[in-house]
Each structure stands twice: as C-alpha cells, then as structure tokens.
Design an enzyme around this catalytic site. Sequence first.
Site, mmCIF file in Angstrom:
data_model
loop_
_atom_site.group_PDB
_atom_site.id
_atom_site.type_symbol
_atom_site.label_atom_id
_atom_site.label_comp_id
_atom_site.label_asym_id
_atom_site.label_seq_id
_atom_site.Cartn_x
_atom_site.Cartn_y
_atom_site.Cartn_z
ATOM 1 C CB CYS A 1 -0.944 0.079 1.179
ATOM 2 S SG CYS A 1 -2.023 -1.326 1.378
ATOM 3 N NE ARG B 1 7.088 1.910 -1.653
ATOM 4 C CZ ARG B 1 7.897 1.567 -0.673
ATOM 5 N NH1 ARG B 1 7.457 0.905 0.359
ATOM 6 N NH2 ARG B 1 9.155 1.887 -0.720
ATOM 7 C CD1 TRP C 1 -0.480 -6.433 -2.829
ATOM 8 C CD2 TRP C 1 -0.710 -6.937 -0.665
ATOM 9 N NE1 TRP C 1 -0.184 -7.763 -2.664
ATOM 10 C CE2 TRP C 1 -0.318 -8.108 -1.359
ATOM 11 C CE3 TRP C 1 -0.919 -7.033 0.716
ATOM 12 C CZ2 TRP C 1 -0.124 -9.333 -0.722
ATOM 13 C CZ3 TRP C 1 -0.730 -8.249 1.339
ATOM 14 C CH2 TRP C 1 -0.329 -9.385 0.628
ATOM 15 C CG ASN D 1 0.139 2.259 3.818
ATOM 16 O OD1 ASN D 1 -0.805 2.171 3.053
ATOM 17 N ND2 ASN D 1 1.309 2.754 3.459
ATOM 18 N N GLY D 2 -1.244 -0.798 6.699
ATOM 19 C CA GLY D 2 -1.022 -1.656 7.858
ATOM 20 C C GLY D 2 -2.260 -2.477 8.180
ATOM 21 C CD GLU E 1 15.871 -14.428 -5.965
ATOM 22 O OE1 GLU E 1 15.259 -14.859 -4.991
ATOM 23 O OE2 GLU E 1 15.583 -13.356 -6.536
ATOM 24 C CE LYS F 1 12.830 -12.297 -8.571
ATOM 25 N NZ LYS F 1 13.371 -12.257 -7.268
ATOM 26 C CD GLU G 1 8.840 -12.526 -6.691
ATOM 27 O OE1 GLU G 1 9.971 -12.443 -7.220
ATOM 28 O OE2 GLU G 1 8.474 -11.789 -5.780
ATOM 29 C CG HIS H 1 17.218 -38.151 -0.779
ATOM 30 N ND1 HIS H 1 17.596 -39.399 -0.341
ATOM 31 C CD2 HIS H 1 18.367 -37.463 -0.976
ATOM 32 C CE1 HIS H 1 18.929 -39.447 -0.242
ATOM 33 N NE2 HIS H 1 19.414 -38.282 -0.636
ATOM 34 C CE LYS I 1 11.017 -3.657 -4.953
ATOM 35 N NZ LYS I 1 11.632 -4.835 -5.591
HETATM 36 C C1 AGP Z 1 11.330 -10.445 -4.260
HETATM 37 O O1 AGP Z 1 11.282 -10.668 -5.631
HETATM 38 C C2 AGP Z 1 10.053 -10.478 -3.609
HETATM 39 N N1 AGP Z 1 9.139 -9.542 -4.146
HETATM 40 C C3 AGP Z 1 9.984 -10.690 -2.111
HETATM 41 O O2 AGP Z 1 10.277 -12.026 -1.895
HETATM 42 C C4 AGP Z 1 10.880 -9.825 -1.199
HETATM 43 O O3 AGP Z 1 12.213 -10.175 -1.386
HETATM 44 C C5 AGP Z 1 10.468 -10.030 0.263
HETATM 45 O O4 AGP Z 1 9.155 -9.618 0.434
HETATM 46 C C6 AGP Z 1 11.381 -9.322 1.240
HETATM 47 O O5 AGP Z 1 11.378 -7.955 1.014
HETATM 48 P P1 AGP Z 1 12.492 -7.010 1.602
HETATM 49 O O6 AGP Z 1 13.783 -7.413 1.005
HETATM 50 O O7 AGP Z 1 12.072 -5.634 1.210
HETATM 51 O O8 AGP Z 1 12.503 -7.204 3.101
#
Ligand code: AGP
Length: 595
Positions: free
Chosen positions: A2, A27, A75, A99-100, A471, A475, A478, A494, A590
Amino acid sequence: MCGIVGYIGNNEKKEILLNGLKELEYRGYDSAGIAVLAAGELKNFKAVGKICNLENKCLDFVSEGFGLGIGHTRWATHGKPTEVNAHPHIAQFSNVVHNGIIENYQEIKKDLEQKGHQFVSQTDTEVIVHLFEENLKNFDDGLEAFKQTINTLSGAYAILLITKKYPDRIFYAKNGSPLIVAKGEGGIYFASSDAPLVGYANKVVYLEDGEIGSMDSVGFELLKNIKPLEHNKAFAQKEGFRYFMEKEIYEQHKVLLETMMGRVSQEGINLESICGDFFEGIHQITICACGTSYHAGMSGKYLLERISKIKTNVVIASEFRYANPVMEKDELFVVISQSGETADTLEALKLAKANRLKTLAICNVDNSSIVRESDGVILTRAGIEKGVASTKAFATQVMVLWILSVYIACQKQLLNQDEFKNQVQSMLQASKATKVDSKLHERLKRLSKRYLHGHGFFFIGRDIFYPLALEGALKLKEISYLHAEGYPSGEMKHGPIALADSLLFTVALMPKHLLYEKIKSNVEELSARDATICAISSQDFEVADDMVYINPGASYMEEFFSMMVVLQLLALEISIKLGNDVDMPRNLAKSVTVE
Ligand code: AGP
C-alpha cells in the site's frame, strides 16, 4: 505494501495526489483512491486496478484555492480488491487512508454498530473514520478525539485523516508503518516513502512510531528532526527498457561497483559504517530475512562459513518470530531487507534486540525502519528498485555478504595476501560478469518460447548454487505464475525425482568451478527419467536439451553472478511471452508491511 500520500496547500490537489500515487503504485495496485477537501466540499474518487483507472474517474474534477487531500494505493489484506474496499474510507463528514493492519477492528466495529454506525466495506480501516466521528461527540478538540481513536487501535498503521470539521488540517498517526511529512514551496506533503516527495518537497521528517498529530499549513517547523530531502534520490525511469525489471537487471554491473566503492580495495576492506570492534565477542551469526532477501542470506551462509569460518544460521523472519528461538550472547543478528520496511523482518529484529543481541542491517533504503532499529548498517546501494520482482537488490545483498565475509576473515587473519587479493579480484570479475551480453539476451528470448507450457519447473544447484536455484524459481513464480521449485540437486533422488517426465522442465545450474562432477551425475539421473533439461554452464553437457552458455571466469562466484543474470532474464522473457505485467505481477506488492 500500500502507498499513502497527502497534501495541504493551494496547488491542484488532485494532480499532486495522483502523481504521488503513481510513484508508489508498485507497492500495491489492487485499487486506489483520493479524497479532496476544498471550499467546504469533501469529494472522493476510487477505482479498482491501476492508478490510470482512478485518473480516468476524476478526469473532470478540479479544486481551486486552498485545500487538503489524501490518497492511497492498495494491496488488499482485509476484503477483496473492490471499489467499496478501496481507500479512502468514508464516514459522515470524514475520510481516512491507512497502511497496515488494525488487529482489533472487529471488536471496535461491533461496538460502533451498536451505537448506530453503518459499515459498507469488509476492511479493517473503515473503523478508524467511524471511531473518530464517534469520539468527536465527546471532545471539543479534534486532535484529542483523534488521539483517543488511535489509542484504541492495536496493530500496525500509518494513517491520514481529513474531516470537514477541521478543513485546514490533516490528522496523522504512525506505528510500525512508515510515514513521512514534508515541506516544499507548494505546501505540506505526506507520503509513505520519499519517492513521491522528490520534486515537491525539500525538508522532511521521518515520523517515529507512536507519533500522533494534526498538521496545518504552518505547523511543519514545530516538528523535531527536520532533515533535507536528498535530491539524488531521483525518479526511477525506464530509460528505454520495456520494464523496470529489465532495466534493473541491466544496471547490475554498475550498482555492484557502487556496492564495492570505498569498501573494497587491494589494501583491505573498509566498512565505513561499522566500527572496528563491532565483531568483537561474536562467534556466530543468525541471518534473518524474507523472500529474495532470505535467498541472499542463504547464499551468505556459504560465504561466511567458507571464507570467515564463522558458524551461520539462516532463518525466515515470519518463522523466527513465534518459534521461541534460542539466542546466545555471542550471536550477531543480521537482518537483510531491500525495503527496510518488511514487517516480519522488522519484528524479528525487535525480538532479537529485546533479547540483547547485537544487530546489523543489510538494507537498500537509508532511514528505513529496519536501518533505524539496527546497531550497525551496511547499505547495499542498489538505488531505487521498482520491479516487484527483486533483481539488483539481490545482487547487491550477496555482494555485501561476500564483502562482509572477507572483512571478518581479515579481522581473524584467515587470509594471506594472495588469498585476499584473489577475493578482491574475484569480486571485480563477478560484478563485470553481470553485464548483460546482447547475444545471451537474444538467446534467452528465443529459448523462452519453449518453456511456456509443461507442468512445472525444477531449478537445481549445489552449495551456494542451491539458494540461487531457489531464487531462480521464485523469480519465475512471481512474474510468470508457473509452478517452479528450487532444490539442492543431490536431494532429487530422495523424492522429487518421482515427478520427472518430459513436461517437467529442469533448469540445472552447473558451475565449472564448484562440484561440477557431482551436479552432473544428479542431472544425468533426471535426464535418464526423461526430464527436459536446460543446463546453464560454461561446459558442454551432452544430455542437455537446451544449453545456455556462460563465461567460466576464474571462480565459482563469477559463475554465480553470471547464472543469476541468466535466471532473471529467463523469468523476464517467459513472463513477457505470457503477456503478464512484469513490474506489477498479480497478488504481490513491493514492500510487505503486514504480517
Ligand atoms: C522479491 O522478488 C520479492 N518480491 C519478495 O520475496 C521480497 O524479497 C520479500 O518480500 C522481502 O522484502 P524485503 O527485502 O524488502 O525485506
């Protein structure tokens, strides 16, 4: 997660609010809204989806002269992303953005319903504005009514509220969610991060948790801790790239040099922000983070244990918080966060501090909550990252952990002169290895067409290439919405190998300089079960269905950074082919400032 903006002044309120929201859109982008109070009229507009939908809704609206405005991009946490759940939330004569999360909203709502208030949304936020109007009945002073409201709430919040009863001021409160108040020639501004303020304001105050107030056009100078707004935090623009994510991938070789600048030289490692005795008495490290930052932390464990011989444990922040973790006096608690605002990581940090651990933040955003809470800080210097899928932030986090490993190794006198010089040389080569080669990008564009179907992906690697595999899978998940899992390649036999068939795509990370023969056997086992193999390596590998060649370089860390770029570009190209919104993928935001 948000975004919030606010404005007090004589300029066109709508325009300032919409421009600010556009800066924050990455965000959270389920829905958005604004409210403007001018000449005794309180108008609000809301729309589902991106800011452009909101813009279309209020195309004909203008407000002249002095006034106030608040805006929000959402969000969703409580309630679906509908117009009615979008902020601002509205009572009889007041509007609020938040926000929150308000944890006790249900009991407040019940109480207010008994008093005759009617709620239209499923959100937790709506109670704030109703509670404020209820409290106004008992207080002559608006700020007292607002304070009473805020003191009833439990949870995390950054709140802006405007009301027709006080048409010259914005009421604000902050607890656990970032909020900035700023001043420029055009008036007073509020924002949940500094991007919307650039170009408008020159003085800022980063509000602290627990601050509650009301701001009019003249009250700013009475605030404490007024700072200049750093103008070099320029707007991030796409600069000819199709997406921010693409631009950010291409920037990596430059930002990695920034990360190293002034810190790494043939003479030694200099961590400007850490005092010389910071690591005295530290015999183990716990790294705590979420998502991509967690993967960087996992990569850091291999570096810290291998190079600086320090026992390192890596934990997911949301798990750490409630697991009654054992914390030792000689343990350094390292938090990694791109945004510096991730609620899970921030709360884990507070828990470690409460247990008297020494803390260190590896973070991309100066002045963020995590930076302010930590005893020591190493900034990653990646610059603004706008793509929701993190790329350059990850690269710089790994680089900082590498620098830190060499720094500790030097303090412990574990490296001789040649070994130290090799590390430095290797860091320089690794940064260069992230420069995107146009032929490689073209190859991945073509290759991506072959990976749009199937029933899933395995990303596999060994040692430090295992977190890189995780990672790579994250990616792809996401931004493509395809199912992908990362595994240590030795673990396939395994269990997971049971899934192997030709429609299960395996992306194999096969570095020449680290355990090549071991991973080769693991991939051969998969190939024998008819899995489709895409191998990333500098070495020819006969059983691969597709090869993506990288430069072998002189070290496994060069290979690590080269492969990282391949994985990022592969995810990008698959997502583009599938027609997805690369920078703002569905259901994500974000910075995740809720639990
Ligand atoms: C990364 O591609 C993601 N959007 C997400 O996993 C992110 O890394 C995670 O939410 C942690 O965020 P931060 O690094 O801002 O703490």
